[in-house]
Design an enzyme around this catalytic site. Structure first.
Site, mmCIF file in Angstrom:
data_model
loop_
_atom_site.group_PDB
_atom_site.id
_atom_site.type_symbol
_atom_site.label_atom_id
_atom_site.label_comp_id
_atom_site.label_asym_id
_atom_site.label_seq_id
_atom_site.Cartn_x
_atom_site.Cartn_y
_atom_site.Cartn_z
ATOM 1 N N CYS A 127 14.761 -14.914 -55.400
ATOM 2 C CA CYS A 127 15.445 -15.859 -54.504
ATOM 3 C C CYS A 127 15.041 -17.307 -54.764
ATOM 4 O O CYS A 127 15.659 -18.226 -54.228
ATOM 5 C CB CYS A 127 15.169 -15.502 -53.050
ATOM 6 S SG CYS A 127 15.568 -13.802 -52.660
ATOM 7 N N HIS A 262 16.699 -21.469 -48.883
ATOM 8 C CA HIS A 262 17.214 -20.145 -49.247
ATOM 9 C C HIS A 262 17.679 -19.429 -47.986
ATOM 10 O O HIS A 262 17.027 -19.497 -46.946
ATOM 11 C CB HIS A 262 16.108 -19.353 -49.963
ATOM 12 C CG HIS A 262 16.407 -17.897 -50.071
ATOM 13 N ND1 HIS A 262 17.607 -17.424 -50.571
ATOM 14 C CD2 HIS A 262 15.674 -16.800 -49.736
ATOM 15 C CE1 HIS A 262 17.592 -16.101 -50.533
ATOM 16 N NE2 HIS A 262 16.442 -15.699 -50.035
ATOM 17 N N ASN A 293 22.332 -12.671 -47.491
ATOM 18 C CA ASN A 293 21.338 -13.133 -48.462
ATOM 19 C C ASN A 293 21.800 -12.779 -49.884
ATOM 20 O O ASN A 293 21.759 -11.617 -50.269
ATOM 21 C CB ASN A 293 19.993 -12.461 -48.143
ATOM 22 C CG ASN A 293 18.878 -12.881 -49.082
ATOM 23 O OD1 ASN A 293 19.116 -13.451 -50.140
ATOM 24 N ND2 ASN A 293 17.651 -12.574 -48.712
HETATM 25 O O1 UT7 Z 1 15.266 -13.190 -49.761
HETATM 26 C C1 UT7 Z 1 13.930 -12.891 -50.001
HETATM 27 C C2 UT7 Z 1 13.094 -13.176 -48.819
HETATM 28 N N1 UT7 Z 1 13.455 -12.283 -47.758
HETATM 29 C C3 UT7 Z 1 13.154 -12.587 -46.523
HETATM 30 O O2 UT7 Z 1 12.612 -13.651 -46.290
HETATM 31 C C4 UT7 Z 1 13.444 -11.582 -45.431
HETATM 32 C C5 UT7 Z 1 12.329 -11.585 -44.418
HETATM 33 N N2 UT7 Z 1 12.418 -10.594 -43.386
HETATM 34 C C6 UT7 Z 1 13.375 -10.517 -42.429
HETATM 35 O O3 UT7 Z 1 14.338 -11.253 -42.476
HETATM 36 C C7 UT7 Z 1 13.161 -9.606 -41.260
HETATM 37 O O4 UT7 Z 1 11.877 -9.033 -41.363
HETATM 38 C C8 UT7 Z 1 14.217 -8.482 -41.115
HETATM 39 C C9 UT7 Z 1 15.562 -9.071 -40.682
HETATM 40 C C10 UT7 Z 1 14.351 -7.715 -42.404
HETATM 41 C C11 UT7 Z 1 13.806 -7.491 -40.021
HETATM 42 O O5 UT7 Z 1 13.641 -8.161 -38.795
HETATM 43 P P1 UT7 Z 1 12.300 -8.036 -37.983
HETATM 44 O O6 UT7 Z 1 12.472 -8.818 -36.765
HETATM 45 O O7 UT7 Z 1 11.147 -8.387 -38.872
HETATM 46 O O8 UT7 Z 1 12.286 -6.504 -37.631
HETATM 47 P P2 UT7 Z 1 11.045 -5.513 -37.626
HETATM 48 O O9 UT7 Z 1 10.934 -4.869 -38.944
HETATM 49 O O10 UT7 Z 1 9.841 -6.214 -37.074
HETATM 50 O O11 UT7 Z 1 11.494 -4.443 -36.567
HETATM 51 C C12 UT7 Z 1 11.612 -4.768 -35.155
HETATM 52 C C13 UT7 Z 1 12.206 -3.598 -34.421
HETATM 53 C C14 UT7 Z 1 11.513 -2.274 -34.709
HETATM 54 O O12 UT7 Z 1 11.580 -1.502 -33.525
HETATM 55 P P3 UT7 Z 1 10.308 -1.361 -32.552
HETATM 56 O O13 UT7 Z 1 9.212 -0.801 -33.400
HETATM 57 O O14 UT7 Z 1 10.032 -2.758 -32.085
HETATM 58 O O15 UT7 Z 1 10.806 -0.444 -31.482
HETATM 59 C C15 UT7 Z 1 12.390 -1.638 -35.770
HETATM 60 O O16 UT7 Z 1 12.327 -0.229 -35.732
HETATM 61 O O17 UT7 Z 1 13.558 -3.419 -34.823
HETATM 62 C C16 UT7 Z 1 13.746 -2.104 -35.367
HETATM 63 N N3 UT7 Z 1 14.647 -2.248 -36.513
HETATM 64 C C17 UT7 Z 1 15.967 -2.185 -36.408
HETATM 65 N N4 UT7 Z 1 16.772 -1.972 -35.366
HETATM 66 C C18 UT7 Z 1 18.094 -1.998 -35.585
HETATM 67 C C19 UT7 Z 1 14.313 -2.503 -37.796
HETATM 68 N N5 UT7 Z 1 15.419 -2.616 -38.548
HETATM 69 C C20 UT7 Z 1 16.460 -2.419 -37.716
HETATM 70 C C21 UT7 Z 1 17.848 -2.431 -37.888
HETATM 71 N N6 UT7 Z 1 18.631 -2.213 -36.816
HETATM 72 N N7 UT7 Z 1 18.422 -2.657 -39.096
#
Ligand code: UT7
Length: 337
Positions: A127, A262, A293
């Site tokens: 990226c 980005h 993305n």
């Molecule tokens: O391009 C290269 C660089 N990339 C990036 O910079 C991406 C960086 N990361 C992100 O953008 C975020 O981490 C994501 C959008 C991928 C994920 O968001 P998040 O807020 O970090 O989610 P998380 O993994 O902390 O999960 C939070 C909650 C969890 O539930 P509990 O444990 O709080 O009950 C997950 O199980 O959301 C749940 N969850 C989802 N729920 C619905 C995780 N993925 C999903 C989903 N749909 N797709």
């Protein structure tokens, strides 16, 4: 030991005193994919995706759209915007992690499609690849190894995405963006602040190596991401990098006309904006809402759109920053074409 002859004196190459972006272009695949089409396979919802990432929709390449074809389209668009003839291009740099051939690179094929036999090579900086390419092009033009360089960021991430993976299925998308870098009378780029932290190489990566796939008879590999770790790194480590790029360029945040980060996650963009204390009314790239993305393509695609729609001024100063798998990053202040 023999003494060197000392009779030959080398002629060094000299380029233009300065370089700038002459034009940007883009290619967005036709097919629009809404969140609602993806949520069932990942037990998610449109609301969750929008709230946690800002993404409303993305574009997916069709079977006929390849890394090469999308690159060619973006390159032609950028060359037209630059107002030069294709024959004036003497280097093509492509940043991609989704060209489906280990070798050869995509760039020589794209150059051939443009009717060129010029310098052409790919770089792998995920990226951050477009900002790496811009930095290389700037040095090439000033060093005299090229006069006009086409830098392309292109990804067909859908070929490497597991649509049942909750952490990536809704994030990754396809497209190509390009810029023409050429000579200039005044500086068109501030110094690039770039680097890597390979100790976190596993946080975004192809899930299995080609050798594991071959030897263990595994299915086609995809790109996996430890979302939270990458998120934290992006928010906390990239703000200082962006700040350094502003300082190194000899300007203050108030001098900026645009912020072009980005497009990884809207919450990352907003967190960076807050930490950098950029002017409240500064135009900010938010292409992620409609294009998700697209990795190396995200910054040039956002730039192209914002220029075309009149959101950012030609000749203005923009801070761009790319960050991603490696982990690697690159940031620089540019003069908008
Ligand atoms: O391009 C290269 C660089 N990339 C990036 O910079 C991406 C960086 N990361 C992100 O953008 C975020 O981490 C994501 C959008 C991928 C994920 O968001 P998040 O807020 O970090 O989610 P998380 O993994 O902390 O999960 C939070 C909650 C969890 O539930 P509990 O444990 O709080 O009950 C997950 O199980 O959301 C749940 N969850 C989802 N729920 C619905 C995780 N993925 C999903 C989903 N749909 N797709």
């Amino acid at each position: 030991m023999k003494a060197p002859k000392g009779t030959g004196h080398l002629v060094a190459s000299h380029g233009s005193r300065h370089a700038r972006i002459w034009g940007v272009g883009g290619f967005r695949p036709e097919r629009v994919v809404l969140n609602s089409e993806l949520v069932e396979a990942i037990d998610s919802s449109d609301e969750w995706i929008q709230e946690r990432s800002g993404i409303k929709q993305r574009r997916w390449a069709g079977p006929e759209d390849t890394v090469v074809s999308m690159s060619e389209a973006a390159a032609r668009d950028a060359i037209a915007a630059a107002g030069i003839r294709v024959e004036q291009v003497d280097a093509v740099i492509i940043s991609t992690v989704t060209h489906p051939f280990q070798t050869p690179a995509a760039a020589p094929i794209v150059a051939d499609r443009l009717g060129l036999r010029c310098v052409a090579f790919d770089i792998s900086a995920a990226c951050a690849g477009y900002c790496h390419g811009i930095s290389l092009a700037n040095d090439m033009v000033r060093g005299g190894s090229a006069r006009f360089v086409v830098v392309i960021g292109v990804e067909k991430l859908t070929d490497f995405t597991d649509l049942t993976d909750r952490g990536t299925a809704f994030i990754f998308a396809d497209g190509a963006g390009a810029a023409v870098v050429g000579p200039s009378d005044v500086p068109g780029f501030g110094p690039t602040i770039w680097g890597s932290d390979g100790s976190h190489w596993e946080t975004i990566r192809q899930t299995k190596s080609w050798l594991e796939v071959r030897d263990q008879g595994l299915p086609h590999p995809t790109i996996g991401m430890a979302g939270q770790s990458v998120f934290r790194w992006a928010v906390w480590s990239m703000a200082p990098v962006a700040r350094q790029a502003i300082e190194a360029a000899g300007i203050t945040p108030d001098d900026l006309d645009a912020f072009l980060p980005h497009q990884a996650n809207m919450r990352i963009i907003d967190a960076l904006l807050k930490q950098l204390k950029l002017p409240a009314d500064i135009p900010v790239a938010r292409d992620i809402v409609e294009n998700a993305n697209t990795s190396a393509a995200s910054i040039p695609l956002a730039t192209e759109r914002m220029l075309r729609e009149g959101d950012i001024p030609h000749g203005g100063l923009a801070l761009q920053i790319g960050f991603g798998a490696g982990l690697v990053y690159a940031a620089q202040v540019i003069v908008l074409p």
